[in-house]
Scaffold this motif. Sequence first.
Motif, PDB file in Angstrom:
ATOM      1  N   GLY A   1       0.711  -1.295  -0.209  1.00  0.00           N
ATOM      2  CA  GLY A   1       0.042  -0.258   0.489  1.00  0.00           C
ATOM      3  C   GLY A   1       0.991   1.855   0.339  1.00  0.00           C
ATOM      4  O   GLY A   1       0.511   2.536   0.624  1.00  0.00           O
TER       5      GLY A   1
ATOM      6  N   PHE B   1      -4.430   9.000  14.852  1.00  0.00           N
ATOM      7  CA  PHE B   1      -4.933   9.587  14.784  1.00  0.00           C
ATOM      8  C   PHE B   1      -4.997  10.383  13.373  1.00  0.00           C
ATOM      9  O   PHE B   1      -5.746   9.559  12.764  1.00  0.00           O
TER      10      PHE B   1
ATOM     11  N   LEU C   1      -3.011  -7.766  -2.258  1.00  0.00           N
ATOM     12  CA  LEU C   1      -2.945  -8.823  -1.269  1.00  0.00           C
ATOM     13  C   LEU C   1      -4.259  -9.672  -1.194  1.00  0.00           C
ATOM     14  O   LEU C   1      -4.067 -10.693  -0.429  1.00  0.00           O
ATOM     15  N   ARG C   2      -5.200  -9.497  -1.603  1.00  0.00           N
ATOM     16  CA  ARG C   2      -5.973 -10.321  -1.835  1.00  0.00           C
ATOM     17  C   ARG C   2      -5.922 -11.522  -2.356  1.00  0.00           C
ATOM     18  O   ARG C   2      -6.115 -12.707  -2.171  1.00  0.00           O
TER      19      ARG C   2
ATOM     20  N   PHE D   1      -2.537   0.192  -6.879  1.00  0.00           N
ATOM     21  CA  PHE D   1      -4.400   1.487  -7.200  1.00  0.00           C
ATOM     22  C   PHE D   1      -5.187   1.153  -6.896  1.00  0.00           C
ATOM     23  O   PHE D   1      -5.936   2.305  -7.553  1.00  0.00           O
TER      24      PHE D   1
ATOM     25  N   PRO E   1      -4.250  11.650  10.272  1.00  0.00           N
ATOM     26  CA  PRO E   1      -3.084  12.395   9.471  1.00  0.00           C
ATOM     27  C   PRO E   1      -3.378  13.549   8.276  1.00  0.00           C
ATOM     28  O   PRO E   1      -4.659  13.485   8.216  1.00  0.00           O
TER      29      PRO E   1
ATOM     30  N   SER F   1      -0.377  -0.329  10.298  1.00  0.00           N
ATOM     31  CA  SER F   1      -1.717   0.706  10.038  1.00  0.00           C
ATOM     32  C   SER F   1      -2.131   0.396  10.197  1.00  0.00           C
ATOM     33  O   SER F   1      -3.505   0.334  10.249  1.00  0.00           O
TER      34      SER F   1
ATOM     35  N   ASP G   1       1.543  -2.165  -4.745  1.00  0.00           N
ATOM     36  CA  ASP G   1       0.128  -1.619  -4.970  1.00  0.00           C
ATOM     37  C   ASP G   1      -0.581  -2.260  -5.448  1.00  0.00           C
ATOM     38  O   ASP G   1      -0.298  -2.644  -6.378  1.00  0.00           O
TER      39      ASP G   1
ATOM     40  N   ASN H   1     -12.521  12.707   4.958  1.00  0.00           N
ATOM     41  CA  ASN H   1     -12.158  13.617   5.468  1.00  0.00           C
ATOM     42  C   ASN H   1     -11.692  14.930   5.390  1.00  0.00           C
ATOM     43  O   ASN H   1     -12.151  15.385   4.823  1.00  0.00           O
TER      44      ASN H   1
ATOM     45  N   ASN I   1     -10.760  -7.418   2.105  1.00  0.00           N
ATOM     46  CA  ASN I   1      -9.802  -6.913   1.184  1.00  0.00           C
ATOM     47  C   ASN I   1      -8.383  -6.688   2.699  1.00  0.00           C
ATOM     48  O   ASN I   1      -7.122  -7.097   2.651  1.00  0.00           O
TER      49      ASN I   1
ATOM     50  N   ALA J   1       1.752   3.284  -2.140  1.00  0.00           N
ATOM     51  CA  ALA J   1       1.464   4.262  -3.495  1.00  0.00           C
ATOM     52  C   ALA J   1       0.443   5.239  -2.724  1.00  0.00           C
ATOM     53  O   ALA J   1      -0.006   5.942  -3.626  1.00  0.00           O
ATOM     54  N   GLY J   2      -0.382   4.998  -1.745  1.00  0.00           N
ATOM     55  CA  GLY J   2      -1.101   4.968  -1.427  1.00  0.00           C
ATOM     56  C   GLY J   2      -0.523   7.128  -0.450  1.00  0.00           C
ATOM     57  O   GLY J   2       0.414   7.281  -0.760  1.00  0.00           O
TER      58      GLY J   2
ATOM     59  N   ALA K   1      -4.906  -0.955   2.793  1.00  0.00           N
ATOM     60  CA  ALA K   1      -6.845  -1.286   3.102  1.00  0.00           C
ATOM     61  C   ALA K   1      -7.121  -0.515   2.555  1.00  0.00           C
ATOM     62  O   ALA K   1      -6.778   0.727   2.023  1.00  0.00           O
TER      63      ALA K   1
ATOM     64  N   ILE L   1      -0.156   8.299   2.652  1.00  0.00           N
ATOM     65  CA  ILE L   1       0.632   7.981   3.623  1.00  0.00           C
ATOM     66  C   ILE L   1       1.672   6.800   3.588  1.00  0.00           C
ATOM     67  O   ILE L   1       3.388   7.309   4.345  1.00  0.00           O
TER      68      ILE L   1
ATOM     69  N   SER M   1      -4.917   2.150  14.108  1.00  0.00           N
ATOM     70  CA  SER M   1      -6.011   3.725  13.726  1.00  0.00           C
ATOM     71  C   SER M   1      -6.778   3.631  15.260  1.00  0.00           C
ATOM     72  O   SER M   1      -6.496   3.286  16.193  1.00  0.00           O
TER      73      SER M   1
HETATM   74  N1  LIG Z   1      -5.781   8.414   6.224  1.00  0.00           N
HETATM   75  C1  LIG Z   1      -5.881   7.875   7.368  1.00  0.00           C
HETATM   76  O1  LIG Z   1      -7.040   8.938   8.058  1.00  0.00           O
HETATM   77  C2  LIG Z   1      -5.697   7.381   8.586  1.00  0.00           C
HETATM   78  C3  LIG Z   1      -6.313   7.628   9.639  1.00  0.00           C
HETATM   79  C4  LIG Z   1      -5.682   6.216  10.334  1.00  0.00           C
HETATM   80  C5  LIG Z   1      -4.970   4.760  10.498  1.00  0.00           C
HETATM   81  N2  LIG Z   1      -5.158   4.864   8.824  1.00  0.00           N
HETATM   82  C6  LIG Z   1      -4.535   3.925   7.912  1.00  0.00           C
HETATM   83  O2  LIG Z   1      -3.127   3.271   7.266  1.00  0.00           O
HETATM   84  C7  LIG Z   1      -3.272   3.312   5.946  1.00  0.00           C
HETATM   85  C8  LIG Z   1      -3.056   4.107   5.256  1.00  0.00           C
HETATM   86  O3  LIG Z   1      -3.698   4.986   4.921  1.00  0.00           O
HETATM   87  P1  LIG Z   1      -3.566   6.364   3.853  1.00  0.00           P
HETATM   88  O4  LIG Z   1      -4.390   7.354   4.260  1.00  0.00           O
HETATM   89  O5  LIG Z   1      -3.076   6.401   3.506  1.00  0.00           O
HETATM   90  O6  LIG Z   1      -4.606   5.260   2.642  1.00  0.00           O
HETATM   91  P2  LIG Z   1      -4.453   5.339   0.848  1.00  0.00           P
HETATM   92  O7  LIG Z   1      -5.916   4.628   0.530  1.00  0.00           O
HETATM   93  O8  LIG Z   1      -4.162   6.344   0.266  1.00  0.00           O
HETATM   94  O9  LIG Z   1      -3.438   3.518   0.956  1.00  0.00           O
HETATM   95  C9  LIG Z   1      -3.499   2.892   1.210  1.00  0.00           C
HETATM   96  C10 LIG Z   1      -3.233   1.770   0.055  1.00  0.00           C
HETATM   97  O10 LIG Z   1      -3.501   0.561  -0.271  1.00  0.00           O
HETATM   98  C11 LIG Z   1      -3.736   0.144  -1.492  1.00  0.00           C
HETATM   99  N3  LIG Z   1      -4.275  -0.908  -0.776  1.00  0.00           N
HETATM  100  C12 LIG Z   1      -5.697  -1.255  -0.895  1.00  0.00           C
HETATM  101  N4  LIG Z   1      -5.883  -2.899  -1.044  1.00  0.00           N
HETATM  102  C13 LIG Z   1      -5.145  -2.780  -1.816  1.00  0.00           C
HETATM  103  C14 LIG Z   1      -4.886  -4.407  -1.553  1.00  0.00           C
HETATM  104  N5  LIG Z   1      -5.695  -5.604  -1.503  1.00  0.00           N
HETATM  105  N6  LIG Z   1      -3.917  -5.051  -2.024  1.00  0.00           N
HETATM  106  C15 LIG Z   1      -2.632  -4.131  -1.944  1.00  0.00           C
HETATM  107  N7  LIG Z   1      -2.692  -2.280  -2.311  1.00  0.00           N
HETATM  108  C16 LIG Z   1      -3.772  -2.286  -2.086  1.00  0.00           C
HETATM  109  C17 LIG Z   1      -4.426   0.874  -2.614  1.00  0.00           C
HETATM  110  O11 LIG Z   1      -4.053   1.582  -3.863  1.00  0.00           O
HETATM  111  C18 LIG Z   1      -3.842   2.250  -1.686  1.00  0.00           C
HETATM  112  O12 LIG Z   1      -2.494   2.534  -2.138  1.00  0.00           O
HETATM  113  C19 LIG Z   1      -4.687   2.503   5.732  1.00  0.00           C
HETATM  114  O13 LIG Z   1      -4.334   1.340   6.993  1.00  0.00           O
HETATM  115  C20 LIG Z   1      -5.789   2.530   6.882  1.00  0.00           C
HETATM  116  O14 LIG Z   1      -6.749   1.938   7.299  1.00  0.00           O
HETATM  117  C21 LIG Z   1      -5.178   5.682   7.649  1.00  0.00           C
END
Ligand SMILES: NC(=O)c1ccc[n+]([C@@H]2O[C@H](COP(=O)([O-])OP(=O)(O)OC[C@H]3O[C@@H](n4cnc5c(N)ncnc54)[C@H](O)[C@@H]3O)[C@@H](O)[C@H]2O)c1
Length: 338
Positions: free
Chosen positions: A7, A177, A59-60, A33, A179, A122, A31, A198, A99, A9-10, A82, A12, A124
Amino acid sequence: MRILLCGGAGYIGAHAYVVLVERGHDVVVADNFSNSSPGVLARLRQITGRPVPFQPLDLRDRDAVTGFFAHQAFDAVVHFAALKSVGESCERPLDYFHNNIGGTLNLLHGMREAGVERLVFSSSATVYGDPDHVPVREDARLQVTNPYGRTKLVMEELIGDLCRSDAGFHAANLRYFNPVGAHASGLIGEDPTGIPNNLMPYICQVAVGRRDRLSVFGGDWPTVDGTGVRDYIHVMDLARAHADALDFLVRERRSLTVNVGTGQGVSVLQLVEAFAQAAARRIPYQVVARRPGDVAEVYADPSLAQRTLGWRAELGVEAMCRDAWRWQSQNPQGYPVA
Ligand SMILES: NC(=O)c1ccc[n+]([C@@H]2O[C@H](COP(=O)([O-])OP(=O)(O)OC[C@H]3O[C@@H](n4cnc5c(N)ncnc54)[C@H](O)[C@@H]3O)[C@@H](O)[C@H]2O)c1
């Protein structure tokens, strides 16, 4: 260390990539995507000045995950992958279980088969639900109010069971908390698809003219100004916590669950005001009814992170707003479509 970012590319994950590369690690992004843009990879290359090792991976797909680990050697995994929308998780809980929980099982299985024994996860603050008191400590009662939160809690528990069953496997659960913000270059940032869930990305899209006004959910909470209070944390501070958690796992050879927040509560209207100052523009808003399941006030007691990781937040609300605005104003529509 050679580190896999699932993950990565997301939002965080991309910021953590930059910090980990700066610390001298060899980092691979994986990732599917499903909630990110391939455009982030070119931006990461621009920031770090080197090619970004990338592996398409869902990851599935258990066989794909196991097969990937069989051909690569990693010292640690950071697991960001996630789905994360609370509302969507209420509409499609099975997709979230499949997922998030299914994907985590496949990942843990692949790691075990390949003998990879360090994981940063990660988690929360959502696992605290509506906390009995603030600031919230890690030993607070855990309770979830929606399917997304349940997946985070279950994933923490699965990881905990694995750690207990295998003395060599260690994990750091980071309970994030709220981000916000972006890398100071303005090249990477939060780029939600559809209507942002958000507050900060919503404010950014109002500021840049993509949306008319912000809806503030509830003006009658028992807080400083009646609006909800949260613990906003700059994504670069959060990114640094991952590097510190990896160092902890190597140094201490034990597992850890820790809050990653600033310890400062900030209300919706305080954040709107700080953003308006940083962006030098008005943010139109209207106060509407509370959303079901929302809570008045949640902010962290971050002292355990300080004691164990030597980590503390350094960037305040002003920097969060300034950097979020730089990203949004330089990229009004988010990452360019390839
Ligand atoms: N952003 C927030 O407010 C926040 C707060 C608390 C916890 N989190 C947790 O932090 C993590 C990252 O959050 P984020 O804001 O960067 O989210 P995001 O959606 O930007 O990043 C998650 C990345 O995971 C990838 N992904 C999802 N399912 C996948 C799979 N089955 N296989 C491969 N890749 C997969 C997505 O394509 C994405 O690039 C998450 O687990 C989220 O639950 C986020």
